[in-house]
Design an enzyme around this catalytic site. Structure first.
Site, mmCIF file in Angstrom:
data_model
loop_
_atom_site.group_PDB
_atom_site.id
_atom_site.type_symbol
_atom_site.label_atom_id
_atom_site.label_comp_id
_atom_site.label_asym_id
_atom_site.label_seq_id
_atom_site.Cartn_x
_atom_site.Cartn_y
_atom_site.Cartn_z
ATOM 1 N N ASP A 70 2.458 -1.128 3.326
ATOM 2 C CA ASP A 70 2.245 -1.074 1.885
ATOM 3 C C ASP A 70 1.068 -1.938 1.455
ATOM 4 O O ASP A 70 0.603 -2.812 2.196
ATOM 5 C CB ASP A 70 3.509 -1.489 1.134
ATOM 6 N N GLU B 284 6.465 -5.029 2.001
ATOM 7 C CA GLU B 284 6.214 -6.450 2.274
ATOM 8 C C GLU B 284 5.692 -7.178 1.053
ATOM 9 O O GLU B 284 5.918 -8.383 0.902
ATOM 10 C CB GLU B 284 5.213 -6.593 3.429
#
Length: 355
Positions: free
Chosen positions: A74, A128
């Site tokens: 991400d 994350e």
């Protein structure tokens, strides 16, 4: 965009392809599907599984040691820096630094890992960049912890192509003071809670942080006021004030020891812990870690921040950060990476894991 990535392509081209897939936290399905399909096509020797929008793959060669490589898929929200663009030897775009360059290096290694020197596990995880409970590693550890275990973990976060060992812990506290409200025209009838924070601020100003050396890496602790709140109106003596303090502590202290230290520093004040995360010791004495340092051909340095290496350290493994890109550019509109760092990190890991 192609349905798969060519994992045997130049890692620079792989980075470009990954950056050109939107994958803001919580929206990683497309990139996870792409990574999974590409691994099945180009690395059929791997055992591959899926956990939400995380993709896990590993060799089962029966080697003496296992090395875990981890990278999140991400990014933070796009900020007029999508898609990628190449200017000479610099690749610009959201995720070039944090951390699709590292993901590309991992994918390139995975494609060549059929006869690796060590057994390898590759963890491409989601979420994350947001709260820890949604972090893919939290879910994987809860449901499939064996996929995270090994003799060394390499989190391919940006480190300027230098081995950054372990990481510091972080602790946030609130110091709360109380007083008595009064009209400011008759201030002597009240007790100002904001003024009562003066002594805590003086202690902060006088504080000298430790700089311990661990495994040859020098850490630099910090203790900083990051927020003050209080007051109800412009003509009222405030009866409550809150000072928020962030402590970054070296990994030779546990989170509990760091908390006790702050309670000593602010003795006499009402202290409440609001957030705490332990650091990670470098663990550079472990054989696999020593091999990586030799392959990198440089001197490892301390990680002066918190990263997911702490999750692996909590499992009893040495863990390091090693990836392309300048971490100070992460989350900025100007995010960019020199392409030679992508190639350099790939070459180091290739020497360490495959030669």
């Amino acid at each position: 965009m192609s349905d798969t990535l060519d994992l045997l392509a130049d890692p620079i081209d792989l980075t470009t392809a990954l950056v050109d897939v939107r994958s803001v936290s919580g929206e990683e399905a497309e990139i996870a599907d792409l990574v999974e399909r590409s691994l099945h096509l180009h690395a059929p020797h791997l055992e591959i599984t899926r956990s939400g929008n995380s993709v896990l793959a590993r060799t089962n060669l029966g080697r003496e040691r296992r090395v875990v490589l981890a990278g999140h898929l991400d990014t933070v929200p796009i900020n007029r820096n999508f898609p990628s663009r190449r200017e000479g030897d610099v690749l610009h775009g959201c995720g070039t630094v944090d951390m699709k360059g590292g993901d590309a290096v991992m994918l390139a290694i995975a494609a060549l890992s059929e006869n690796a020197r060590h057994d390898l596990t590759f963890v491409f995880y989601d979420c994350e960049e947001i709260e820890a409970e949604r972090n893919g590693l939290t879910r994987i550890q809860r449901e499939s912890e064996d996929w995270l275990r090994g003799d060394l973990a390499i989190v391919c976060e940006p480190s300027n192509g230098t081995v950054e060992a372990g990481c510091q812990g972080t602790l946030r506290i609130e110091i709360r003071t109380s007083g008595k409200r009064a009209h400011t025209a008759r201030a002597w009838m009240g007790v100002n809670a904001i003024h009562s924070l003066g002594e805590a601020l003086r202690r902060l100003e006088a504080y000298v942080p430790r700089q311990p050396e661990i495994d040859g890496c020098q850490y630099h602790e910090g203790l900083q006021a990051v927020k003050i709140s209080g007051g109800v109106a412009g003509n009222v003596v405030p009866d409550e004030a809150v000072l928020t303090v962030n402590h970054r502590f070296a990994p030779d202290r546990s989170a509990e020891q760091a908390e006790q230290h702050l309670r000593e520093v602010f003795e006499g004040f009402d202290v409440t812990v609001t957030d705490s995360a332990a650091g990670a010791l470098p663990g550079l004495g472990a054989p696999a870690a020593q091999e990586l340092v030799v392959a990198a051909g440089g001197t490892p340095v301390a990680k002066l921040g918190w990263t997911d290496v702490a999750r692996f350290a909590a499992l009893g493994m040495p863990a390091v950060n090693f990836g392309p890109g300048d971490p100070t550019l992460a989350h900025t509109q100007e995010e960019h990476v020199p392409v030679q760092q992508i190639t350099g990190c790939f070459d180091v890991l290739k020497r360490f894991l495959l030669s």
